[in-house]
Design a protein around this motif. Structure first.
Motif, PDB file in Angstrom:
ATOM      1  N   ARG A   1      -2.649   3.703  -3.542  1.00 33.64           N
ATOM      2  CA  ARG A   1      -3.506   4.788  -3.981  1.00 33.64           C
ATOM      3  C   ARG A   1      -2.733   5.661  -4.963  1.00 33.64           C
ATOM      4  NH1 ARG A   1      -6.331   1.636  -2.729  1.00 33.64           N
ATOM      5  NH2 ARG A   1      -8.041   1.599  -1.202  1.00 33.64           N
ATOM      6  N   PHE A   2      -3.415   6.053  -6.053  1.00 35.83           N
ATOM      7  CA  PHE A   2      -2.754   6.704  -7.176  1.00 35.83           C
ATOM      8  C   PHE A   2      -3.480   7.989  -7.543  1.00 35.83           C
ATOM      9  CE2 PHE A   2      -2.429   2.134  -7.362  1.00 35.83           C
ATOM     10  CZ  PHE A   2      -1.086   1.890  -7.631  1.00 35.83           C
ATOM     11  N   VAL A   3      -2.698   8.996  -7.937  1.00 35.64           N
ATOM     12  CA  VAL A   3      -3.274  10.232  -8.459  1.00 35.64           C
ATOM     13  C   VAL A   3      -2.420  10.696  -9.628  1.00 35.64           C
ATOM     14  CG1 VAL A   3      -2.030  11.629  -6.740  1.00 35.64           C
ATOM     15  CG2 VAL A   3      -3.994  12.604  -7.954  1.00 35.64           C
ATOM     16  N   GLY A   4      -3.100  11.086 -10.702  1.00 34.38           N
ATOM     17  CA  GLY A   4      -2.410  11.603 -11.878  1.00 34.38           C
ATOM     18  C   GLY A   4      -2.772  13.049 -12.114  1.00 34.38           C
ATOM     19  N   TYR A   5      -1.765  13.839 -12.490  1.00 33.12           N
ATOM     20  CA  TYR A   5      -1.972  15.262 -12.754  1.00 33.12           C
ATOM     21  C   TYR A   5      -1.573  15.588 -14.192  1.00 33.12           C
ATOM     22  CZ  TYR A   5      -2.298  15.804  -7.678  1.00 33.12           C
ATOM     23  OH  TYR A   5      -2.670  15.700  -6.358  1.00 33.12           O
ATOM     24  N   ASP A   6      -2.384  16.426 -14.826  1.00 33.72           N
ATOM     25  CA  ASP A   6      -2.084  16.891 -16.175  1.00 33.72           C
ATOM     26  C   ASP A   6      -2.823  18.207 -16.403  1.00 33.72           C
ATOM     27  OD1 ASP A   6      -0.975  15.216 -18.901  1.00 33.72           O
ATOM     28  OD2 ASP A   6      -2.122  17.028 -19.252  1.00 33.72           O
ATOM     29  N   PRO A   7      -2.175  19.184 -17.062  1.00 35.31           N
ATOM     30  CA  PRO A   7      -2.859  20.450 -17.305  1.00 35.31           C
ATOM     31  C   PRO A   7      -3.878  20.393 -18.438  1.00 35.31           C
ATOM     32  CG  PRO A   7      -0.640  20.519 -18.206  1.00 35.31           C
ATOM     33  CD  PRO A   7      -0.758  19.233 -17.457  1.00 35.31           C
ATOM     34  N   HIS A   8      -3.875  19.287 -19.214  1.00 37.20           N
ATOM     35  CA  HIS A   8      -4.773  19.189 -20.372  1.00 37.20           C
ATOM     36  C   HIS A   8      -6.086  18.532 -19.944  1.00 37.20           C
ATOM     37  CE1 HIS A   8      -5.830  17.448 -24.513  1.00 37.20           C
ATOM     38  NE2 HIS A   8      -5.961  18.754 -24.605  1.00 37.20           N
ATOM     39  N   GLU A   9      -7.104  19.359 -19.724  1.00 34.77           N
ATOM     40  CA  GLU A   9      -8.364  18.871 -19.162  1.00 34.77           C
ATOM     41  C   GLU A   9      -9.023  17.788 -20.004  1.00 34.77           C
ATOM     42  OE1 GLU A   9     -12.507  20.569 -17.168  1.00 34.77           O
ATOM     43  OE2 GLU A   9     -11.027  21.963 -18.015  1.00 34.77           O
ATOM     44  N   PRO A  10      -9.058  17.882 -21.344  1.00 34.42           N
ATOM     45  CA  PRO A  10      -9.675  16.794 -22.113  1.00 34.42           C
ATOM     46  C   PRO A  10      -9.012  15.439 -21.876  1.00 34.42           C
ATOM     47  CG  PRO A  10      -9.454  18.751 -23.483  1.00 34.42           C
ATOM     48  CD  PRO A  10      -8.695  19.028 -22.220  1.00 34.42           C
ATOM     49  N   SER A  11      -7.698  15.422 -21.720  1.00 37.62           N
ATOM     50  CA  SER A  11      -7.014  14.159 -21.436  1.00 37.62           C
ATOM     51  C   SER A  11      -7.375  13.637 -20.057  1.00 37.62           C
ATOM     52  CB  SER A  11      -5.492  14.344 -21.543  1.00 37.62           C
ATOM     53  OG  SER A  11      -5.095  14.560 -22.884  1.00 37.62           O
ATOM     54  N   VAL A  12      -7.483  14.529 -19.085  1.00 40.23           N
ATOM     55  CA  VAL A  12      -7.861  14.121 -17.729  1.00 40.23           C
ATOM     56  C   VAL A  12      -9.262  13.523 -17.726  1.00 40.23           C
ATOM     57  CG1 VAL A  12      -8.383  14.979 -15.411  1.00 40.23           C
ATOM     58  CG2 VAL A  12      -6.305  15.727 -16.582  1.00 40.23           C
ATOM     59  N   GLU A  13     -10.163  14.098 -18.495  1.00 46.48           N
ATOM     60  CA  GLU A  13     -11.515  13.554 -18.572  1.00 46.48           C
ATOM     61  C   GLU A  13     -11.508  12.137 -19.145  1.00 46.48           C
ATOM     62  OE1 GLU A  13     -13.622  16.404 -20.875  1.00 46.48           O
ATOM     63  OE2 GLU A  13     -13.758  17.884 -19.255  1.00 46.48           O
TER      64      GLU A  13
ATOM     65  N   GLY B   1       0.824  -1.204   0.000  1.00 47.33           N
ATOM     66  CA  GLY B   1       0.000   0.000   0.000  1.00 47.33           C
ATOM     67  C   GLY B   1       0.853   1.245   0.000  1.00 47.33           C
ATOM     68  N   ALA B   2       1.026   1.879  -1.160  1.00 47.51           N
ATOM     69  CA  ALA B   2       1.867   3.064  -1.302  1.00 47.51           C
ATOM     70  C   ALA B   2       1.052   4.195  -1.901  1.00 47.51           C
ATOM     71  CB  ALA B   2       3.080   2.741  -2.180  1.00 47.51           C
ATOM     72  N   THR B   3       1.586   5.395  -1.777  1.00 46.35           N
ATOM     73  CA  THR B   3       0.987   6.548  -2.449  1.00 46.35           C
ATOM     74  C   THR B   3       1.829   6.870  -3.674  1.00 46.35           C
ATOM     75  OG1 THR B   3       2.258   8.066  -1.043  1.00 46.35           O
ATOM     76  CG2 THR B   3       0.034   7.502  -0.344  1.00 46.35           C
ATOM     77  N   VAL B   4       1.158   7.039  -4.806  1.00 44.35           N
ATOM     78  CA  VAL B   4       1.843   7.239  -6.087  1.00 44.35           C
ATOM     79  C   VAL B   4       1.267   8.458  -6.782  1.00 44.35           C
ATOM     80  CG1 VAL B   4       2.413   6.214  -8.321  1.00 44.35           C
ATOM     81  CG2 VAL B   4       2.208   4.742  -6.292  1.00 44.35           C
ATOM     82  N   VAL B   5       2.158   9.328  -7.273  1.00 44.73           N
ATOM     83  CA  VAL B   5       1.763  10.496  -8.062  1.00 44.73           C
ATOM     84  C   VAL B   5       2.380  10.362  -9.446  1.00 44.73           C
ATOM     85  CG1 VAL B   5       2.101  12.978  -8.363  1.00 44.73           C
ATOM     86  CG2 VAL B   5       1.422  12.070  -6.134  1.00 44.73           C
ATOM     87  N   ASP B   6       1.557  10.507 -10.469  1.00 42.05           N
ATOM     88  CA  ASP B   6       2.042  10.503 -11.853  1.00 42.05           C
ATOM     89  C   ASP B   6       1.898  11.908 -12.425  1.00 42.05           C
ATOM     90  OD1 ASP B   6       3.014   9.553 -14.303  1.00 42.05           O
ATOM     91  OD2 ASP B   6       0.979   9.210 -15.045  1.00 42.05           O
ATOM     92  N   VAL B   7       3.005  12.474 -12.876  1.00 39.86           N
ATOM     93  CA  VAL B   7       3.037  13.853 -13.376  1.00 39.86           C
ATOM     94  C   VAL B   7       2.961  13.830 -14.899  1.00 39.86           C
ATOM     95  CG1 VAL B   7       4.302  16.024 -13.396  1.00 39.86           C
ATOM     96  CG2 VAL B   7       4.440  14.514 -11.401  1.00 39.86           C
ATOM     97  N   GLY B   8       2.000  14.586 -15.444  1.00 43.63           N
ATOM     98  CA  GLY B   8       1.787  14.556 -16.889  1.00 43.63           C
ATOM     99  C   GLY B   8       1.114  13.262 -17.289  1.00 43.63           C
ATOM    100  N   CYS B   9       0.018  12.937 -16.627  1.00 39.85           N
ATOM    101  CA  CYS B   9      -0.589  11.608 -16.752  1.00 39.85           C
ATOM    102  C   CYS B   9      -1.275  11.371 -18.083  1.00 39.85           C
ATOM    103  CB  CYS B   9      -1.591  11.384 -15.622  1.00 39.85           C
ATOM    104  SG  CYS B   9      -3.007  12.513 -15.657  1.00 39.85           S
ATOM    105  N   GLY B  10      -1.572  12.438 -18.848  1.00 37.81           N
ATOM    106  CA  GLY B  10      -2.276  12.245 -20.100  1.00 37.81           C
ATOM    107  C   GLY B  10      -3.587  11.516 -19.887  1.00 37.81           C
ATOM    108  N   ARG B  11      -3.798  10.480 -20.677  1.00 37.91           N
ATOM    109  CA  ARG B  11      -5.046   9.718 -20.587  1.00 37.91           C
ATOM    110  C   ARG B  11      -4.974   8.570 -19.579  1.00 37.91           C
ATOM    111  NH1 ARG B  11      -7.843   9.391 -26.582  1.00 37.91           N
ATOM    112  NH2 ARG B  11      -8.046  11.643 -26.898  1.00 37.91           N
ATOM    113  N   GLY B  12      -3.899   8.490 -18.826  1.00 33.49           N
ATOM    114  CA  GLY B  12      -3.873   7.661 -17.633  1.00 33.49           C
ATOM    115  C   GLY B  12      -3.512   6.205 -17.784  1.00 33.49           C
ATOM    116  N   ALA B  13      -3.007   5.782 -18.946  1.00 32.65           N
ATOM    117  CA  ALA B  13      -2.772   4.349 -19.163  1.00 32.65           C
ATOM    118  C   ALA B  13      -1.854   3.705 -18.122  1.00 32.65           C
ATOM    119  CB  ALA B  13      -2.221   4.126 -20.574  1.00 32.65           C
TER     120      ALA B  13
END
Length: 387
Positions: free
Chosen positions: A231-243, A206-218
């Motif tokens: 637990r995972f969280v991805g960040y990206d400034p491109h809202e359509p990709s985050v959706e 059980g770790a915490t993971v951050v993905d920077v520039g996650c795009g579409r999250g693959a």
């Protein structure tokens, strides 16, 4: 594709390579350099012809993928154009022309006696499905997306300005997800995670993971499927990709442990993170040093940074000689990666073929004390960094 060879040397009035009038080329009165090796000119013209054939074929590949022609050909055995059109619900006349082009470049094989075409199983493994470990069809829309931004890039060449990622053709976003997902599926869990000492055990616990520039999250979806306790969280400034990434998480049943947010590489609030990842994104950033420094501050004392980058040597000549995807990588880097970086503050513009030494310099300047190459394959290299 037929190319024109040099005229007969016995004809003193001829000029090799003279373009037709009215075509916008050089003057028809321009003399050819007498020192030119016309055999080399002809050979290079043939080479350019093959490159143009490749560009045209990429467009035909996109069409074949879009309307299901490759999928229908896979395992079907020899078929006529009419049979393939009937199977796919397409117009026979278009299918006939498409098959002829595919036969011309060797993708399908044509039997002139029966008038049939067949897609060899080995070719189907590359073109017929994204689920194949050898799939490359997902890269074809990228080429189409680049072609649709040639005017914009030409303007950027003259001005020196960047082109933000959000202003690229939508086919680019689709292609990046499809093509890169194949590599992540092949290597992330079986090679890259095990290459980092203790990481698999940490993720299982059980770790915490951050993905920077996650795009579409693959990549995060794959990790969340494999390590349900983390637990995972991805960040990206491109809202359509985050959706799209959020939709992918729901589709794969992992939205309870992975979330995607709109944010940039230096603003996400997480702290005491066990693992921060960059999957083919650090070189796209305007300020990769600042982004890596932010990641170092976000990591726990014993946290790790995992950097996945396109495979490249530290010098251009070695990259050109040893990296099979270098022609496509440098084209994509010109249109996408360098342009995106130049559109942001700092604009370091590493490019997608930065190499291990330059990437290590970025990480050490950001404050990481230990950087090592953990793994590599034909497409990527993986660096592990610790504070």
């Amino acid at each position: 594709m037929t190319t024109h060879t040099a005229p007969n040397h016995a004809d003193p009035g001829s000029r090799a390579g003279t373009p037709p009038t009215g075509g916008g080329g050089a003057s028809p009165d321009l003399d050819v350099d007498p020192d030119l090796d016309l055999e080399q000119v002809g050979a290079f013209a043939q080479q350019i012809g093959m490159m143009l054939a490749g560009g045209a074929t990429a467009a035909m590949m996109v069409v074949g993928d879009r309307v299901g022609l490759y999928a229908a050909l896979a395992g079907s055995g020899p078929v006529t154009p009419a049979e393939l059109a009937d199977t796919t619900g397409t117009a026979e006349r278009y299918v006939r022309e498409w098959l002829a082009q595919q036969a011309a470049v060797g993708i399908v094989r044509h039997d002139p006696e029966t008038g049939t075409f067949v897609l060899p199983a080995e070719h189907a493994a590359v073109l017929a499905s994204d689920d194949s470990p050898a799939a490359m069809i997902g890269a074809a829309p990228l080429i189409s997306g680049l072609h649709r931004r040639t005017e914009r890039l030409s303007e950027a060449f003259r001005s020196g300005h960047g082109i933000p990622w959000a202003e690229q053709d939508p086919a680019v976003f689709e292609s990046i997800e499809r093509f890169f997902r194949v590599g992540y599926r092949n290597s992330l869990l079986s090679e890259w995670v095990p290459a980092v000492e203790g990481l698999s055990e940490r993720l299982q616990a059980g770790a915490t993971v951050v993905d920077v520039g996650c795009g579409r999250g693959a990549p995060l979806v794959l990790l969340a499927q494999a390590f349900p306790a983390s637990r995972f969280v991805g960040y990206d400034p491109h809202e359509p990709s985050v959706e799209v990434a959020r939709r992918r998480a729901r589709e794969h049943g992992v939205s309870d442990r992975v979330r995607f947010q709109v944010d940039d590489a230096q603003s996400y609030p997480d702290r005491e993170v066990d693992l921060i990842t960059y999957f083919d994104t650090l070189h796209d950033l305007g300020d990769p040093v600042g982004a890596a420094a932010h990641a170092r501050r976000a990591l726990a004392a014993d946290g790790r940074l995992l950097l996945v980058e396109p495979l490249a040597a530290d010098d251009l000549s070695t990259t050109l000689a040893t990296v099979p995807m270098a022609p496509v990588s440098f084209a994509a880097s010109t249109f996408l990666c360098t342009a995106n970086s130049l559109s942001q503050p700092v604009g370091l513009a590493l490019g997608s073929q930065a190499g291990e030494t330059k990437l290590t310099q970025v990480l050490t300047e950001a404050g990481f004390g230990t950087v090592r190459r953990a793994a590599e394959n034909d497409f990527n290299m993986v660096l592990e960094a610790r504070a």
